[in-house]
Structure formats: C-alpha cells, structure tokens
Motif scaffolding. Structure first.
Motif, PDB file in Angstrom:
ATOM      1  N   VAL A  44       1.900   1.948  -3.361  1.00 53.92           N
ATOM      2  CA  VAL A  44       0.869   2.537  -4.282  1.00 53.92           C
ATOM      3  C   VAL A  44       0.547   3.895  -3.888  1.00 53.92           C
ATOM      4  CG1 VAL A  44      -1.711   2.119  -4.849  1.00 53.92           C
ATOM      5  CG2 VAL A  44       0.105   0.308  -4.793  1.00 53.92           C
ATOM      6  N   VAL A  45       0.569   4.268  -2.648  1.00 50.78           N
ATOM      7  CA  VAL A  45       0.281   5.685  -2.196  1.00 50.78           C
ATOM      8  C   VAL A  45       1.298   6.620  -2.708  1.00 50.78           C
ATOM      9  CG1 VAL A  45       0.074   7.166  -0.569  1.00 50.78           C
ATOM     10  CG2 VAL A  45      -1.105   4.952  -0.069  1.00 50.78           C
TER      11      VAL A  45
ATOM     12  N   PRO B 190       0.812  -1.370  -0.008  1.00 51.77           N
ATOM     13  CA  PRO B 190       0.123  -0.029   0.158  1.00 51.77           C
ATOM     14  C   PRO B 190       0.983   1.234   0.111  1.00 51.77           C
ATOM     15  CG  PRO B 190      -1.027  -1.526   1.563  1.00 51.77           C
ATOM     16  CD  PRO B 190       0.365  -2.216   1.112  1.00 51.77           C
ATOM     17  N   TRP B 191       1.887   1.274   0.697  1.00 55.17           N
ATOM     18  CA  TRP B 191       2.808   2.604   0.645  1.00 55.17           C
ATOM     19  C   TRP B 191       3.411   2.774  -0.574  1.00 55.17           C
ATOM     20  CZ3 TRP B 191       2.249   6.258   4.178  1.00 55.17           C
ATOM     21  CH2 TRP B 191       1.961   5.605   5.231  1.00 55.17           C
TER      22      TRP B 191
ATOM     23  N   SER C 252       0.725   7.111  -6.664  1.00 54.73           N
ATOM     24  CA  SER C 252      -0.312   7.928  -6.830  1.00 54.73           C
ATOM     25  C   SER C 252      -0.354   9.551  -6.658  1.00 54.73           C
ATOM     26  CB  SER C 252      -1.715   7.483  -5.629  1.00 54.73           C
ATOM     27  OG  SER C 252      -1.701   6.158  -5.938  1.00 54.73           O
TER      28      SER C 252
END
Lengths: 465, 259, 287
Positions: free
Chosen positions: A278-279, A275-276, A282
C-alpha cells in the motif's frame, strides 16, 4: 534505547538477501514474486472497473466480509487447503455483497452505512471465530491471522499456484469481456438500450471483483486489500483518459507494487507484506498526481506559467496599438503603427511593474515582434509582424465587446474586462464566427473606437488581385 | 431602485470548468412576486444558491436591502429544493418549522415559548397545524413543501427566496402557496422563486427574470414574456460565449490575467 | 470480579460514546469517513508516541486529532483538486495512513508498546491491569479514565450545541443560508470522531470501533422518531451489545471486542427482521 534501532533494514545482511531474491535461487521466493505481481496486475485491472462504476470502496467491504468464510471453512473441514479456504472466502464475500445491497433497498439505511455495517460486522465475526480457533488444538491454525495484514512469505506453494491460476483467469476474462465492460462503464443507459443482459454482466463483474479480493487476502490482508483495487486506477487516471491505456497503466502500477513488496517481504519476513504494498502504491499515486504529463500538477503549473507569459506579451502588443492609435495621425489615412514609445508611456497606459515589463519586452524582441533595440528605455516600436499581431488582437478584443453588448445584453461600460481576457483565447475561426453572428456589421466597438482590418486578410486580397 | 430587497451585481458562476452564469446583474422591486425562469441547466437554482452563499461566486456580489447578506440574515429566508433534504431524518413537522427560529438563536440557546408560538402560527398559515407531531417521512410531496414554507415563514423575514416551490405538488398545495404569496405581498414582503413552468409564470408572478447562462431580460411579466425574449431564453445556449468561457476557466486564464 | 466490572464499565463507555458520534455520521452520510478516521488515527498515535518518546495520553490525543483532521481535509482536497470521487479519495488517504501506521508499529514495536494484534482488536481484557497512579493511589485502568473523559466531553458538546448539530445534519444548505458555519461544525464532529476513536482504540482496536460507530446508530435510525430518541436508542443498543457480547465472550472464550461487534450486528438484523415482518402484516396506510 536508540530510536534508530528500527532502521535495521540497511544492514549488510539485507543486501545479501536482496541479491538472493533477484537471482531466483529460492524457488519459493520466485513463486511469491510471480504470485504477488499477478495479484497486483489482476486486482488493479478489475478494480479499475469497480472504480469506473463508482464503487471504489466495495473492495474494502468484500475483503472484510471474506474473513468469517475462511474461518468457518477451517473449522468445518479442519484443513487449511487453499481451495477450501478460497471457496469459504468467496461464499462469505458474496454474503457480504448481498447484505450490502439488500439493506439500502429494503430499509431506510443508506448505501454508505450499509457498506460500513457489512464491513465491520463480518470482520467482527471473523475475529471472533479466529479467537475461537486459536483456543482449539488444530494444526495449521497459525497461518490464519496472517490474513489480517498479509504475509507473502508465509504462503505455501499450493497457495501460490492457486493464486496465480485465478489471477490469470481473471485477466483472461476481462480481456474476453472487455468491450462489453467498457460500454457498461461509460454509457450504462446506452448499453441497456442495446439490450445488454445487465444481470449477467453485473454478476460476472461481481464474481471477478470478489475473486480478486479473495486471492489477495493472503498477501495484502483484509484491512488493506481495498487499496490494491483502488489506488492503481486513481493514479492511472492522471496518465490517460483512454480506457485501455488506463487499464494498462493501472496494471503496471499494481504489478510494480507487488514486485517491490514481495522483495521487501523476502528481506524482512517478520514484516507484513500488505502495508508495504500500500505504501508503494501511495507513493506511485503521489508521483502520478504531481508529475504525470498533461494531467499532473506540475504539468498544469507549467502550462499556466507559459500562458501567463503569453498573456503578458499580448497585453503589451495591444497597449502599443492603443498608444499608436492615440497619437496624432495624418488625416484620412490608415492608422500608422510605427510610432515610438517609452517605458513610462506603456506603464501609464497599462498597470504593469517595471521589471515585468522589461522582461516581456525582451521576449517580444527575441520573437521579432518589436524592433530590435539594445537597452530600451525609449523608442519602443512595433515591427511589421508585431503590427500584424497587435491589429489581430485589437480586432478580437473589440469584436468580442460588440458581441457582449449585442448578444449578451451587457452594458458597454462592463465589457472591457471580459474582452481583456477573451482576446487571448479567440481563434481565427471563432473571430469570423463572431463577425457573422453580429447583427449590424459595425466597424466600431461599443466605446466608439474603430475596429481595424486585419493586415493578413489585406495581404491575401492583394495577392489574389 | 431605492431600498431594493435584492440587487445582484455582475455575478459569474461556474461548475468545475463549465460556465454556469456570466455577468448577471439585476435589481428587484419590493412587495412583488418575482420568478426566475429558464430552461434546464440554465443556472436558475445555481443563481439562487450563489446569492445565498451556498455556492462560490467567481466574481460579483449580491446586496440585500443595501447591505451584505451577513448583516441582513434576519431579513432573508431561503427555501431549498425539496429533493435536497433527507426525508428519512427522524424529525417531526414542528421541529422542522422550529429550525426557522434557529437563525436568531446562539448555538446554546433553546427555542422559547414565543418561538414555538411563531412556529405554530406559521403552520396555521399553511394549514398544516394538525400535522405538527407527524414524522416528515409520512408526508406527501405537497405537505412537505408546505412544511418548508412554514419554516421560512417562521423566520419572519422580509425577503423570501424559494427554489422551485411548485415542483411536484398537488393542486391544493399550489393554490395554498399562491394564497400565501398574496398574503405576504399585502404585508410588504418580497418573494423570489425559481420557477420551472412557463405556462403558469404569467399568472402567478408579477415580475419575471429570464435566465439562460446569462441574463436575457428582467421586468414585469407583460414586458418580459415576449416571443423574442422566450426564443432567446429557450433557443439554446450562445455557443461562442459558452465555449470561450469554458476555455477561460479550463486554462485558468482568469486567475492568470488578474495577477 | 473487579476486573470484570472495570472491563464492562470501559466497554460500555466506549460503545455509548461511539454510538452517539456515529448517529451524526450516518445522518450526514459520512459513515465511510468515520471508517477512514478510525483507521488513520493509528498513525497519529504511533507518531505521537515516537515523537514525544512517551505514552502520554495528551500526546496521543493530539496526534490522533491532527491525523484525523488531516484525513478529512486531505480526502476532501483530493476530491476537489484531483477530481476523484469522494469515496475513492477517502480510500486512498486512509489506507496509506493506516499502512504507514502498521509499518511503524512493526518497526518500533518495543518503543510504542502496541503490536499488530492490539491494533486490530484492542486489549480490553488486559485493560484492568494497565492502571494509572494518581496522587499515590491506584485509581483504575487508564483506558477507563481516558474514555470517560472523552464521553463527558462528547455529551457536553452535544447537549450544548444540540440544535446546531441537528440543523447541520438535516439540511446543511439551509444552515448556511442562516449564517451557520457548516465547516466549523463539520470539523468539530471530525475532531470528536478522532478523539472517540483513539480513546476506544485502546480498548477495542481499529475495526471494531467502526462497528460501534455505525451499527447501533443504524439500528436506532430505523426506529427513532426524533434526533434525541435516536441518540438514546443507539446508546441502549450499544449497551446491550456490550452486556450480551461480554457474556458470549466469556462462555465461548473468544475475543471480547469481537463478540461485542458481532452482537451489535445480530441485534441490528433482528430489528430489521421484526420491522420487515411488521411491514408485511399491516397494510400500507395512505395519509
């Protein structure tokens, strides 16, 4: 309970970990860093090709499809050796690829549904096998559920060596086949006409995509791997349309996101890495969307603003011409353009607010297009250069009106609005082209007004003679 | 033209930055068959879609029987291109035709027996009544087209707008469509078709509208189908017009200017 | 025994609700958007819990629906403004939302009473123990009542507006020409997807929701001759998947939701295989 308890990241312990990480004291952590960055670069580069072939979410389906393969390999060989898992994942992923292509070809099912079916079915199978494994008494099973969201910190050195090796191989393969891939991406039909062995290249591309997806699973996880293939190239597009530059930018973005997420993973090992990453991706995407020069949102808004100012200036110049034209002129001479007008005169002729008009006049003054006047209320006059431009603008406007009525069959009463806009865009070359294309070299526009002769041309002529 | 079924005023349309139609205006007479003709990419289908509100208009308007489309929906029937529909959809012929009646119904209302009779009559008119229980993916191209026409007929409109009804249909269907047009004309209905085949235009249609990113000509078939007009239509685009309009859109000048 | 019944009942409602909504997703070629929304709602749930500092169902629904609609809208805007392909736009938006959701879950695990595992494969085995006290009586698992509510809502909307949904799914161009607001019906469907997804989340987790949305509906697509029968067949396949899947999970001691997902896929493949075999046996008929 205090809501802010979650923000433990800012505690002093984390700062120390941060420094530790970057002093490369921890060999394993450094390997994680290397591996993650390589993964980021290779996945984003190969993902760019998938994106260009309009298969952006293929990575998503392939990542989910890899899961059962890993589980089955584990059950069959009772080992979590990286090589075994790797091949298990690859095999399973290819099965998914096959299913995704077979269904739309042989049944009513459409490609998007086929992708969703593959994704969810294989994932369910993988989860079922995982829960089965967790009921068994085998060593090494604990790392498996990390593949859902990725956990870089849980990777063993052997995992990292394999990953780095494969990532570098992917990059080298892309470099070798770059020219061919580029042609196929941009001009499929031409490539086919040239006799490219499409099956071979499609297969190579598929292998590369599957492989990059599989090596990413331990770091980014099954669920979010798609983003690492897709987001970098989407962001890179805002920086350049040139393929090599795009790939390079995508690689950089992928690499940076890998770097930052490896860092975070070191500092907070309980948090999943995927998730990190991907963040970060983004955020980089949003920044590209907004701030990229040329194609970014703010750049476009800025360009529009400049255009707006130019349009206002040119509009006023033309209004001054028209006002001059309407003034009583000495007979049988060229039109004199040195009459003076007041703000009110201008505002009667063209609907524009007082404030806007004053600002525009100020800019025109600075550019030397109207004669220098301190606090203009009256006595606004074109300078010599201003006259040149005003004439040229008027020529363009009226020629375009002729073009519209003669060649495009539009009524005379409707052409003014269009010409108002196009006059700002016509280049010298285009203006001459219009003159040539017009059937009768009329000196008047559709409303009967005279089309002036450009002073620039007159000056050139008088120089020649 | 008094009470013209359709008046188009200064329609401008674009696709991303490319100008598709520039300042198209015309009005059509009642109870005639009218063809919109032009080369590929000339904007014919887009024009029809713009008129029906399926695609956005940059500027301009379409007026139906003197009013806006919203007020005259019941009087206008639209037949889209065949290839734009999902022919794998689980539905039979009768149900497709019944859709033509949905325009008159509120969302919770079901078709009544009157609606069903009207649908059957429409199917009869196109000789497809025997197929009413067939799945649509079992039909040939011509049969599919006839089902679409039946759906439009079921709307009992006064103006029919059709996008390439003759594309890819067999000879029998073609004849059936022509007969249908004649029947409709006799009942004072107006038919506008986007038509692709220059060879048959004069034969099938009373009026012709020539389009190539702009209006070239509009009028009766004899008047309009001259060598000069056809050259203008099929002789390539006006490059200056195209380039400048594209720049206009790309730089957003049209928005900037109107502020 | 009672626990089994609650689990089966909840799972059945989840499967049937998802399959019905999924029918319209695949007919409108929006499977990927359904996939995206079912992931994004996690963020909606977590934000709702954090902001309202509670596990209120209403908050959960509102949060999920807002995020679901934002996902659909943002994907569309990226596509138009950023000139990105549709599936790329969807991919960027939902992975971002889902990633943020997972991070928040990990950071605030204690507060929101969800953890990573639950996110992915739900807790249906535990559902019977998370009950609601209403009027002083224990009336059963919260998950059950939530999905029952959503199921009834979906059924009602579909029955009422059946013709509209059919029209918009078959030929949206014609729908617009008839004056139907396709935008409204589109966002209504997205809302129903969000609500169904979030209600199912509790029970079967994120990715398996996608299986139930798409797989039974796809199987029905192969067989149905009308929209109504497609919905019914999808529901039947969904129910079969639940029954067989649950049995399988009990026998193999594996995750219930995963088993249901696997069985739905297997049923699809069996159906496909039978249809292929039939095709080869009968000659193609010419009309």
């Amino acid at each position: 309970m205090n809501k802010l308890q979650g923000f433990e990241l800012l505690e002093p312990g984390y700062w120390q970990l941060f420094i530790e990480f970057w002093s490369f004291v921890d060999v394993n952590a450094t390997w994680v860093l290397v591996g993650t960055v390589l993964l980021g670069i290779s996945a984003s580069v190969i993902g760019s090709f998938a994106f260009l072939r309009k298969r952006s979410l293929m990575g998503d389906a392939l990542a989910h499809a890899a899961l059962p393969g890993v589980m089955i390999a584990f059950i069959l060989f009772q080992t979590n050796s990286p090589l075994v898992m790797f091949f298990g994942a690859i095999f399973s992923s290819f099965m998914g690829l096959f299913l995704m292509s077979w269904l739309p070809k042989n049944t009513k099912i459409k490609p998007d549904a086929a992708m969703a079916i593959t994704l969810s079915f294989f994932f369910a199978l993988g989860m079922m096998l995982l829960s089965y494994i967790q009921g068994l008494e085998i060593a090494g099973k604990s790392g498996l559920d990390k593949m859902l969201f990725g956990q870089a910190a849980a990777m063993l050195p052997s995992d990292l060596y394999l990953l780095s090796f494969v990532a570098v191989t992917i990059l080298i393969t892309v470099i070798i086949f770059f020219q061919k891939f580029r042609l196929i991406a941009f001009n499929l039909v031409y490539a086919q006409a040239l006799g490219f062995n499409m099956v071979l290249y499609e297969t190579i591309l598929a292998i590369l995509i599957v492989t990059s997806v599989v090596i990413g699973l331990q770091i980014v996880g099954v669920v979010l791997m798609a983003a690492v293939l897709l987001t970098p190239v989407a962001a890179a597009r805002f920086w350049s349309k040139n393929l090599s530059t795009m790939l390079f930018t995508a690689g950089v973005i992928g690499g940076v996101s890998g770097l930052i997420s490896a860092n975070i993973s070191y500092m907070a090992p309980a948090m999943p890495t995927g998730p990190w990453m991907v963040v970060v991706l983004s955020v980089l995407f949003i920044l590209s969307f907004l701030f990229a020069p040329e194609r970014g949102l703010f750049s476009n808004l800025n360009k529009q603003h400049k255009l707006r100012l130019k349009v206002r200036e040119e509009n006023i110049l033309r209004t001054l011409y028209v006002l001059n034209e309407r003034t009583l002129q000495p007979a049988n001479q060229e039109i004199q353009l040195n009459y003076s007008f007041s703000l009110e005169d201008i505002m009667k002729s063209r609907s524009v607010g007082l404030g806007e008009l004053q600002q525009t006049l100020k800019r025109l003054c600075v550019k030397g297009l109207i004669v220098n006047m301190p606090s203009q209320q009256i006595d606004i006059k074109l300078s010599e250069r201003g006259m040149d431009q005003a004439i040229d603008l008027t020529i363009r406007h009226r020629l375009w009106e002729n073009y519209l009525t003669q060649k495009v069959n539009i009524d005379a009463e409707d052409v003014h609005g269009q010409a108002e806009k196009v006059e700002h865009l016509l280049t010298e070359e285009q203006t001459q082209q219009i003159e040539q294309e017009l059937i009768n070299q009329s000196t008047k526009d559709p409303h009967g007004k005279l089309i002036p002769v450009s002073r620039k041309i007159k000056k050139e002529l008088s120089h020649d003679s | 033209m008094k009470n013209s079924p359709l008046v188009v005023k200064h329609i401008n349309m674009r696709y991303q930055h490319n100008p598709v139609l520039t300042d198209v205006s015309f009005s059509i007479p009642e109870a005639k068959t009218i063809a919109i003709v032009g080369p590929n990419g000339s904007g014919k289908s887009t024009l029809l879609k713009g008129i029906m509100g399926l695609e956005p208009l940059m500027s301009g308007a379409a007026v139906f029987f003197g009013d806006s489309l919203d007020k005259k929906r019941l009087a206008v029937a639209y037949v889209p291109q065949r290839e734009e529909s999902d022919w794998d959809f689980p539905i039979n012929v009768m149900d497709v035709v019944l859709m033509g009646r949905h325009g008159q119904l509120k969302f919770w209302q079901r078709p009544t027996s009157t609606d069903k009779k009207i649908a059957e009559q429409a199917l009869e008119q196109v000789s497809m009544l025997n197929f009413k229980a067939r799945q649509i993916n079992e039909l040939s191209g011509g049969q599919q087209q006839r089902v679409f026409l039946a759906r439009a007929l079921a709307q009992q409109a006064s103006l029919y707008l059709m996008d390439e009804p003759f594309a890819g249909v067999d000879v029998t269907t073609e004849k059936a469509i022509i007969n249908l047009f004649a029947e409709l004309k006799a009942k004072n209905k107006t038919i506008v078709c986007v038509h692709h085949d220059l060879n048959t235009v004069g034969e099938y249609f009373d009026w012709v509208i020539l389009i190539n990113a702009r209006l070239i000509a509009v009028g009766s078939a004899e008047e309009v189908l001259t060598v000069e007009n056809l050259n203008k239509t099929y002789g390539g685009r006006l490059s200056l017009l195209n380039d400048l309009t594209e720049r206009l859109y790309r730089t957003n000048l049209d928005k900037v200017h109107d502020e | 025994m009672i626990a089994d019944i609650w689990i089966l009942a909840t799972a059945s409602l989840v499967a049937i609700s998802c399959s019905m909504v999924g029918v319209f997703l695949i007919l409108r070629r929006m499977s990927l958007l359904g996939d995206a929304i079912s992931h994004s709602v996690l963020l909606g749930i977590v934000l709702a819990y954090l902001i309202t500092d509670s596990r209120s169902i209403i908050a959960m629904f509102i949060g999920a629906t807002i995020i679901g609609l934002v996902t659909a809208w943002l994907s569309n805007s990226l596509h138009k403004l950023g000139k990105l392909q549709t599936d790329a736009s969807i991919g960027i938006v939902f992975t971002w939302f889902f990633a943020m959701g997972v991070i928040l879950v990990t950071l605030y695990a204690g507060k929101v009473d969800i953890d990573q595992e639950c996110v992915l494969y739900g807790e249906i085995a535990f559902a019977p123990f998370d009950t609601i006290i209403f009027g002083g009586n224990d009336i059963g698992p919260r998950a059950f009542w939530v999905i029952l509510g959503v199921f009834l809502l979906n059924i009602t909307i579909f029955i009422l507006a059946f013709n509209r949904f059919k029209l918009v799914a078959f030929n949206s161009g014609m729908a617009i020409s008839l004056g139907v607001s396709v935008t409204f019906w589109h966002y209504l469907l997205m809302t129903m997807v969000s609500l169904t997804t979030v209600a199912s989340f509790d029970a079967v987790g994120a990715i398996l929701v996608v299986a139930l949305l798409i797989i039974p509906a796809s199987t029905a697509y192969l067989l149905a001759k009308s929209l109504k029968s497609m919905l019914i067949i999808a529901a039947i396949y969904a129910e079969l998947s639940v029954l067989i899947g649950y049995a399988l999970a009990v026998v193999l001691d594996s995750n219930i939701a995963a088993s249901i997902g696997v069985v739905s896929g297997v049923l699809l493949m069996i159906t496909v295989a039978v249809l292929q075999w039939q095709k080869k046996r009968t000659p193609v008929s010419v009309f």
